[in-house]
Design a protein around this motif. Structure first.
Motif, PDB file in Angstrom:
ATOM      1  N   ILE A 178     -49.465   8.646 -59.561  1.00 13.42           N
ATOM      2  CA  ILE A 178     -49.768   8.196 -58.192  1.00 13.42           C
ATOM      3  C   ILE A 178     -49.626   6.686 -58.208  1.00 13.42           C
ATOM      4  O   ILE A 178     -50.566   5.940 -58.485  1.00 13.42           O
ATOM      5  N   PRO A 179     -48.405   6.216 -57.970  1.00 10.22           N
ATOM      6  CA  PRO A 179     -48.141   4.796 -58.156  1.00 10.22           C
ATOM      7  C   PRO A 179     -48.771   3.935 -57.062  1.00 10.22           C
ATOM      8  O   PRO A 179     -48.993   4.388 -55.947  1.00 10.22           O
ATOM      9  N   SER A 180     -49.024   2.717 -57.446  1.00  9.85           N
ATOM     10  CA  SER A 180     -49.342   1.688 -56.461  1.00  9.85           C
ATOM     11  C   SER A 180     -48.024   1.208 -55.886  1.00  9.85           C
ATOM     12  O   SER A 180     -47.081   0.947 -56.630  1.00  9.85           O
ATOM     13  N   ASP A 181     -47.924   1.120 -54.583  1.00  9.07           N
ATOM     14  CA  ASP A 181     -46.663   0.703 -53.969  1.00  9.07           C
ATOM     15  C   ASP A 181     -46.983   0.052 -52.628  1.00  9.07           C
ATOM     16  O   ASP A 181     -48.162  -0.095 -52.279  1.00  9.07           O
ATOM     17  N   PRO A 182     -45.968  -0.359 -51.915  1.00  8.99           N
ATOM     18  CA  PRO A 182     -46.268  -1.076 -50.651  1.00  8.99           C
ATOM     19  C   PRO A 182     -47.134  -0.259 -49.683  1.00  8.99           C
ATOM     20  O   PRO A 182     -47.779  -0.834 -48.805  1.00  8.99           O
ATOM     21  N   SER A 183     -47.192   1.061 -49.872  1.00 10.44           N
ATOM     22  CA  SER A 183     -48.021   1.838 -48.945  1.00 10.44           C
ATOM     23  C   SER A 183     -49.497   1.772 -49.313  1.00 10.44           C
ATOM     24  O   SER A 183     -50.351   2.156 -48.518  1.00 10.44           O
ATOM     25  N   GLY A 184     -49.806   1.293 -50.531  1.00 11.13           N
ATOM     26  CA  GLY A 184     -51.213   1.183 -50.902  1.00 11.13           C
ATOM     27  C   GLY A 184     -51.431   1.402 -52.371  1.00 11.13           C
ATOM     28  O   GLY A 184     -50.495   1.717 -53.115  1.00 11.13           O
ATOM     29  N   PRO A 185     -52.688   1.236 -52.818  1.00 10.75           N
ATOM     30  CA  PRO A 185     -53.001   1.397 -54.232  1.00 10.75           C
ATOM     31  C   PRO A 185     -52.883   2.847 -54.691  1.00 10.75           C
ATOM     32  O   PRO A 185     -52.808   3.763 -53.859  1.00 10.75           O
ATOM     33  N   GLY A 186     -52.863   3.054 -56.003  1.00 11.54           N
ATOM     34  CA  GLY A 186     -52.681   4.390 -56.562  1.00 11.54           C
ATOM     35  C   GLY A 186     -53.794   4.772 -57.517  1.00 11.54           C
ATOM     36  O   GLY A 186     -54.921   4.270 -57.424  1.00 11.54           O
ATOM     37  N   ALA A 187     -53.450   5.648 -58.461  1.00 15.09           N
ATOM     38  CA  ALA A 187     -54.470   6.238 -59.334  1.00 15.09           C
ATOM     39  C   ALA A 187     -55.122   5.206 -60.251  1.00 15.09           C
ATOM     40  O   ALA A 187     -56.297   5.327 -60.574  1.00 15.09           O
TER      41      ALA A 187
END
Lengths: 567, 190, 222
Positions: free
Chosen positions: C70-79
């Motif tokens: 669950i990557p962190s990406d421009p849509s928001g933080p991840g795992a």
């Protein structure tokens, strides 16, 4: 060294959905009753809205006896044996009524007469040759007063569809006639269930709100439902779910004649020289106790009912208690609830809150409510749409082939779609078959060294054909409501199930049934059996209300026939 | 429909049927700069390596070819049907092969020479190439089969091998394959 | 290891998220953890919370893995930002202790598989090669690779994924879902003990409540 306790009139094994009902009429009639429960009391403070505790970790605060005794399963006698990681039921005062869905259905009148009604309408040949199905020893009318009693004594929300023969489209017009309305109106609808109901009407079907053993308004001084979304395998934080733990059991205790013994791990039922049961043996913290009683009511779950009988061997019953006709474990079935249908919608459904009992049903394709003349199966299914979604569950949703199961693409999918899918609950008629049965596993044992139960069972063509038929209906319903994609699940096989039936079937013929029409053993006059294990057909609806009505009726019979049964 | 039209339709249908019968697919020659026919597939194209898709080349496609499709499968698995490792189709008819390392991220565009190509679902249930990962014991054979197709069909991404073959049935005008092997040795006892 | 570029990306994403998080913050009870913002993300990423079961190497590897799941990406933080590794670590020291050995062996096998198949430790691989490797673990392609997976590599992946999801989307009480990043990702409006008919309307957007079930005083802790 076992410690022998003071004798009781009646000892009940298991204080769940069935035993928790039977205690009330017995204690009210003046009998001294002891209830043996493997679990403990749990209160509303134990029922946090916590998906990890309820749905992932199997209630770590509760006694885990059932989880140490998970039955093994094989599809047939030559298939490999597997064992699930956890048991579908739980231990506690109230049993699985603590965390069940509380759908509180009556069976359809057809379910009591599958053989005679099928023969009358379509011919005997339509009953699968290898099925051991029989008519119940009585019809729906016989059980109606007990359905009514349980609905009003515990509290069931719903809308009548057949009031003394008068049909009402606001309720289920396919139900058998009932003598009066439900004690409470149905749980409210949601935006999504209203949308689905409208779509069903557009198809010419007759949708209605399903019945729930949950308060839609204050009842018996307990709160109405708060619809918070955590009672799917969770307990109620305001005691609005009318499990036996907050209804019949406390009322039985108030008589002063009902004693609840918790953490009682029952191992065997004792038999005297005359072949009558004399009491129950149980273990608490390594100490063995014998609770003598004049009558024993066995009210554990289906699997444990059968296992305890098979483990209770004696001179009079060398193959297990009440098993001299070899019927214990036979006529086993579990409800076909696989073959799911999951739909993806192009808009948010807002089903984050609600509960599995808050929904809309269609019975047009259940039981014998439609003409089967041109079809290749008997029976059918109940279509059930409800409002239920929790975060971990949502994040594990099917991706409809639109994204893999993890990674950036998955994240983009879930951000858009977490609230856009819905899975229908489809309960379908299942028949008993010669080759489906329960016995003791030859290898796997529980922590006390007793064999666990073994399920040998699989679905047959009748169940597979119903499944495909019902999936078609469900897909049509979803599409009518605007679904853009559909995924169908497999029917699966018959592993441990929350809707298990048979093993100690009820019927007049002692050659093919373990208990008589009152729920008492054909072979052991002072042994009664409660629960789904006495039911010979599944119908297309949840079993709890039916087995509760049967438990009340068995207790009533015991009170009325006390002298002939107990002495 | 009048009689004359009916006759035309019948004749037309016959012509199609006859053409179909006469039209046995031409043989394509399929090679790879990285994989030699009948020999061991290099590790980079297997689950013991980077597991990137191998480069393929083909020739001999008929002029009527509009698109290509490629399937890779392994018939040596202990299953009734060969295990599918790769399904890729809608490869433009101008292509003479596939470059190495087709992107596994669907957000990354296909290389220009095969623009428009899409991938189907393999036995690993992913729409990407996953190379040999056989159980140890014996060499398995991997068939890289190339189909020349005489039509631009409306094919959605994610088709299985069976769905793809059903969809292109009657449109296959050329066919050829490259077969190579791969074997895993039993794991040493840790 | 998180590169400077990755950190910048996360910070940018969180800043973008903060712009829409006004309504959420308004609904926060006093003293509750605020929705994710750059500072708290930075704190959570490094240094890590003290480990209870995993070794530092195992935790580093696990961090790199869940960063791909669950990557962190421009849509928001991840795992990673959710604290999924903290959730797993604490669980392995408690209720999931029976899985401790499976993690030890599974992570070691995955690291060996990275070296055997791609020539470098997992954390040194490119994101594409990391994903490719994880797919091979997920689908069972890595099973007979000689890396030493117990049974199928798919079983290890399934366990790891299930725990990562629990640690990202479960109640923050268990150490994961920090800053409620998991619930924000799903659009889950939060734990309410009473839900109104209006909350269940189509098109309704209940104000997100960001609190643990145990932030109320109603429930015994498990």
């Amino acid at each position: 060294m076992a410690q022998t306790l003071k004798g009781a009139d009646v000892v009940i094994i298991g204080l769940g959905a069935a035993g928790g009902i039977a205690c009330l009429p017995l204690a009210e009639a003046g009998l001294e009753v002891v209830g043996l429960e493997a679990g403990t009391w749990l209160t509303r403070r134990d029922f946090a809205p916590d998906e990890i505790r309820n749905n992932v970790r199997d209630w770590p605060q509760a006694v885990q006896k059932a989880n140490h005794e998970v039955p093994t399963h094989r599809a047939n006698a030559s298939a490999p044996t597997t064992r699930a990681a956890s048991h579908p039921m739980m231990n506690g005062v109230g049993g699985t009524t603590l965390h069940y869905w509380a759908q509180s259905w009556r069976l359809n009148p057809w379910d009591f007469k599958v053989v005679s009604e099928t023969t009358r309408r379509y011919g005997r040949a339509r009953i699968p040759a290898e099925s051991t199905v029989e008519d119940w020893p009585f019809g729906y009318e016989e059980l109606e007063p007990y359905y009514d009693k349980v609905e009003w004594e515990t509290g069931v929300s719903g809308k009548a569809g057949n009031l003394k023969g008068e049909l009402d489209l606001r309720g289920n017009v396919f139900e058998g006639p009932r003598q009066r309305e439900y004690p409470m109106p149905p749980l409210r609808g949601t935006g999504f269930t209203d949308l689905m109901a409208a779509a069903a009407r557009g198809l010419g079907w007759r949708p209605f709100p399903g019945p729930a053993q949950i308060n839609s308004r204050t009842f018996q001084d307990r709160s109405p439902c708060m619809y918070h979304g955590y009672c799917n395998r969770g307990g109620c934080h305001v005691d609005a779910k009318n499990g036996t733990n907050v209804t019949t059991i406390p009322r039985a205790q108030k008589t002063g004649r009902f004693r609840v013994v918790t953490r009682a791990h029952v191992t065997t039922i004792d038999v005297d020289a005359r072949g009558r049961v004399s009491g129950v043996r149980y273990v608490t913290d390594g100490q063995e106790f014998v609770q003598p009683a004049r009558v024993v009511l066995l009210g554990a779950y289906v699997y444990e009912n059968v296992r305890l009988l098979l483990l209770s061997k004696s001179k009079a019953f060398p193959d297990g208690l009440s098993n001299n006709h070899g019927q214990v474990g036979r006529h086993y079935l579990s409800h076909a609830t696989g073959a799911s249908v999951t739909a993806l919608f192009p808009f948010d459904l807002n089903t984050w809150y609600g509960l599995p009992a808050q929904g809309v049903a269609v019975d047009d394709w259940a039981d014998d409510n439609f003409d089967h003349a041109g079809l290749d199966f008997i029976g059918g299914g109940n279509l059930w749409i409800y409002s239920d979604r929790r975060p971990i569950q949502a994040a594990n949703m099917n991706t409809f082939g639109r994204a893999p199961g993890w990674g950036a693409q998955w994240k983009a999918f879930i951000r858009q779609s977490a609230d856009r899918a819905n899975t229908a609950y489809l309960q379908k008629t299942t028949l008993p078959y010669e080759a489906n049965y329960l016995d003791l596993d030859p290898e796997v044992r529980d922590p006390l060294g007793f064999p666990v139960l073994r399920i040998t069972a699989d679905y047959r063509d009748n169940e597979r054909r119903i499944a495909a038929f019902i999936q078609d209906k469900m897909e049509a319903w979803y599409r009518a409501a605007g679904a853009i994609d559909i995924v169908r699940g497999p029917l699966g096989t018959m592993g441990p199930n929350t809707h298990a039936y048979g093993g100690t079937r009820m019927g007049d013929n002692p050659e093919t049934n373990v208990v008589d029409r009152w729920g008492f053993s054909h072979e052991v006059p002072n042994l009664g059996i409660l629960g789904g294990s006495v039911m010979g057909t599944s119908g297309a609806h949840n079993p709890t209300l039916t087995l509760q009505a049967l438990a009340w009726r068995t207790a009533d019979h015991l009170v009325r026939s006390w002298k002939s049964i107990a002495e | 429909m009048n009689r004359r039209h009916l006759l035309l339709v019948v004749v037309g249908t016959l012509a199609v049927v006859l053409a179909g019968e006469a039209r046995a697919p031409q043989s394509l020659i399929v090679t790879s700069p990285a994989i030699k026919a009948g020999e061991t597939i290099p590790r980079d194209y297997t689950a013991d390596g980077r597991n990137i898709s191998p480069p393929l080349q083909w020739s001999g496609a008929p002029a009527s070819t509009r698109e290509f499709a490629v399937i890779c499968d392994d018939p040596d698995v202990p299953m009734p049907q060969p295990f599918v490792h790769w399904v890729i189709y809608k490869i433009p008819g101008t292509a003479t092969g596939l470059p190495e390392n087709i992107p596994i991220d669907p957000a990354t565009p296909m290389p220009a020479e095969i623009a428009g190509a899409v991938q189907g679902t393999s036995g690993f249930r992913r729409p990407i190439y996953r190379g040999p990962a056989p159980p140890p014991g014996k060499p398995h054979h991997y068939h890289f089969r190339v189909y020349a197709i005489d039509a631009v069909l409306d094919l959605k991404p994610g088709l299985t091998k069976r769905e793809l073959l059903e969809a292109i049935q009657g449109h296959i005008v050329g066919e050829g394959e490259l077969v190579a092997i791969y074997e895993r040795k039993p794991a040493p006892q840790p | 290891m998180i590169s400077r570029r990755d950190l910048l990306k996360v910070a940018g994403a969180a800043a973008a998220g903060a712009a829409t998080a006004g309504a959420e913050r308004a609904a926060l009870p006093a003293g509750a953890a605020p929705a994710a913002h750059p500072e708290s993300l930075h704190e959570q990423s490094s240094p890590r919370r003290p480990l209870e079961a995993l070794t530092a190497d195992e935790a580093d590897l696990l961090t790199a893995i869940v960063a791909r799941l669950i990557p962190s990406d421009p849509s928001g933080p991840g795992a990673v930002e959710a604290g999924a590794v903290t959730y797993i670590d604490r669980s392995l020291a408690g209720p999931l202790s029976s899985s401790r050995e499976a993690y030890r062996r599974g992570l070691a096998a995955l690291e060996r598989y990275a070296t055997l198949s791609r020539g470098q430790p997992f954390r040194e691989l490119s994101p594409t090669d990391q994903d490719s490797l994880l797919i091979d673990v997920e689908t069972g392609g890595a099973t007979a690779s000689g890396a030493g997976f117990d049974g199928s590599s798919a079983a290890f992946f399934a366990m790891l994924k299930a725990h990562t999801w629990q640690g990202t989307f479960g109640d923050p009480y268990y150490g994961g879902n920090q800053g409620f990043v998991g619930w924000a990702m799903l659009g889950y409006p939060g734990v309410r003990t009473a839900v109104t008919p209006d909350d269940q309307r189509l098109g309704a957007r209940p104000v997100p409540l960001r609190r643990s079930a145990y932030d109320t005083d109603l429930f015994n802790k498990a």
